[in-house]
Design an enzyme around this catalytic site. Structure first.
Site, mmCIF file in Angstrom:
data_model
loop_
_atom_site.group_PDB
_atom_site.id
_atom_site.type_symbol
_atom_site.label_atom_id
_atom_site.label_comp_id
_atom_site.label_asym_id
_atom_site.label_seq_id
_atom_site.Cartn_x
_atom_site.Cartn_y
_atom_site.Cartn_z
ATOM 1 N N LEU A 69 82.300 -92.902 -35.007
ATOM 2 C CA LEU A 69 83.405 -92.552 -35.890
ATOM 3 C C LEU A 69 83.311 -91.083 -36.264
ATOM 4 O O LEU A 69 82.225 -90.591 -36.619
ATOM 5 C CB LEU A 69 83.370 -93.401 -37.170
ATOM 6 N N LYS A 72 85.248 -86.809 -40.176
ATOM 7 C CA LYS A 72 86.086 -85.691 -40.612
ATOM 8 C C LYS A 72 87.563 -85.963 -40.342
ATOM 9 O O LYS A 72 88.417 -85.156 -40.703
ATOM 10 C CB LYS A 72 85.648 -84.407 -39.926
ATOM 11 N N ALA A 135 64.133 -80.755 -44.696
ATOM 12 C CA ALA A 135 62.744 -81.179 -44.479
ATOM 13 C C ALA A 135 62.714 -82.451 -43.658
ATOM 14 O O ALA A 135 63.621 -83.275 -43.735
ATOM 15 C CB ALA A 135 62.018 -81.405 -45.799
ATOM 16 N N ASP A 166 57.963 -90.938 -43.256
ATOM 17 C CA ASP A 166 59.115 -91.667 -42.719
ATOM 18 C C ASP A 166 58.952 -93.171 -42.892
ATOM 19 O O ASP A 166 59.847 -93.868 -43.380
ATOM 20 C CB ASP A 166 59.283 -91.352 -41.229
#
Length: 370
Positions: A69, A72, A135, A166
């Site tokens: 998708l 914007k 970062a 993570d």
């Protein structure tokens, strides 16, 4: 499966968000991965590929559906609104402010769908002076103090082999999502979840924060209990250039090994706890372990009550007999290996789909959800 009937809209990329939503897909959730036009999730193209996408990508995105998708465009935003209106969970990992600029912030989506659980994972959280800084994993670990304790033998901060920030932030986010879904049964409302990788990394240091929280000086890692100050929590070289670790500091292990090596005189140094005084024990064991190759040492240790392990390569880890016996490594119909879901339920086991989605493969579902 535990999460059957739960619908997840996933806008996250790279590792923390995708790992969270893959865990949900493994346990039955319908996860719709919304990708940007062009290359899609950059993880599709990072590292080695053994199929239509990289191993990195399939290790964090199996079992999902993919739609592309353009957020914007009016059409792209309208389609995403429809998905979110019918969703239980929304996950995103962009810099703070991006979702608000696009019109998909928590306030907007929860006004449309009050039951929505909205989860944001970012480097530094949704507020605070660092919120807009770029970062990834390494920088957030550095800010959190993790690297100040992760040194090589040269005393210099070392590059960690695992993307700990993570993964830890992903698992905190997963627990937050599940708790919010559970609470929704009572309140009928979703909630907003804000997970910072920096915060998650700091929270992963409960066992080593003593000096800092007690007002003591910064510890020297080579003298601390779990980072080099103990002979029995240490990495040792073997004669063939391999390594083994001693991973248990209980005095019973100390006595068992030093007794067999006829050096019980060194036990009192270990009984004093970690620190520079254990240097003679470390040097003695370094000399001992350099005398044989790794395989001979592992055979020598068989039957001993000592916490010892080989430093396995990645290939050896995948072939580890304990992991294989537990079904931790799965093989798909293409012969590709996958790491099985870690959580093992007795009554409703996970049934992971060992297939990652092609980019925009499931675009037709948008028409089904008008």
């Amino acid at each position: 499966m535990k999460l059957e009937g739960v619908k997840v809209v996933d806008l996250s990329v790279f590792l923390p968000g995708p790992y969270l939503t893959m865990a949900m897909a493994d346990h039955g959730a319908e996860v719709i991965k919304v990708e940007p036009p062009g290359e899609g999730d950059p993880g599709r193209h990072i590292g080695v590929a053994d199929g239509p996408s990289s191993v990195f990508f399939r290790n964090a995105n199996r079992g999902k559906k993919s739609v592309v998708l353009d957020l914007k465009s009016d059409a792209g935003r309208d389609a995403l609104y429809r998905l979110c209106d019918a969703a239980d969970v929304f996950v995103e990992s962009y810099r703070p402010g991006v979702m608000r600029r696009l019109g998909f912030d928590w306030e907007t989506l929860s006004a449309r769908n009050p039951r929505l659980v909205y989860c944001s994972i970012s480097a530094f959280g949704q507020d605070g002076p660092y919120r807009d800084l770029p970062a990834h994993d390494l920088a957030t670990e550095a800010y959190a103090g993790v690297l100040s304790l992760t040194h090589g033998r040269d005393g210099v901060p070392a590059m960690p082999g695992m993307a700990a920030a993570d993964i830890v932030s992903s698992l905190h986010a997963l627990s937050g999502v599940v708790m919010a879904l559970y609470r929704r049964h009572a309140t009928g409302r979703g909630d907003r979840i804000d997970v910072s990788m920096q915060h998650a990394s700091l929270a992963a240091l409960p066992n080593v924060m003593g000096p800092a929280m007690a007002g003591r000086p910064q510890p020297d890692p080579k003298h601390e209990r779990t980072t080099g100050g103990s002979a029995f929590y240490q990495v040792y070289d073997t004669a063939d250039g391999r390594h083994l670790v001693l991973g248990g500091q209980e005095i019973k292990f100390v006595r068992n090994l030093l007794g067999r090596l006829e050096r019980l005189d060194l036990v009192p140094l270990c009984e004093r706890g970690p620190g520079p005084h254990q240097a003679p024990v470390i040097e003695f064991l370094r000399g001992v372990f350099r005398g044989k190759p790794l395989a001979e040492w592992m055979a020598w240790f068989e039957g001993m009550d000592v916490s010892v392990a080989p430093v396995n390569t990645l290939h050896e880890a995948l072939d580890d007999p304990n992991l294989r016996a537990q079904g931790a490594i799965l093989t798909d119909d293409r012969g590709r290996e996958h790491i099985a879901p870690v959580v093992r339920y007795a009554l409703e086991p996970a049934r992971p789909s060992l297939r990652e989605p092609g980019l925009d493969e499931h675009h037709s579902i948008l028409d089904d959800r008008h």
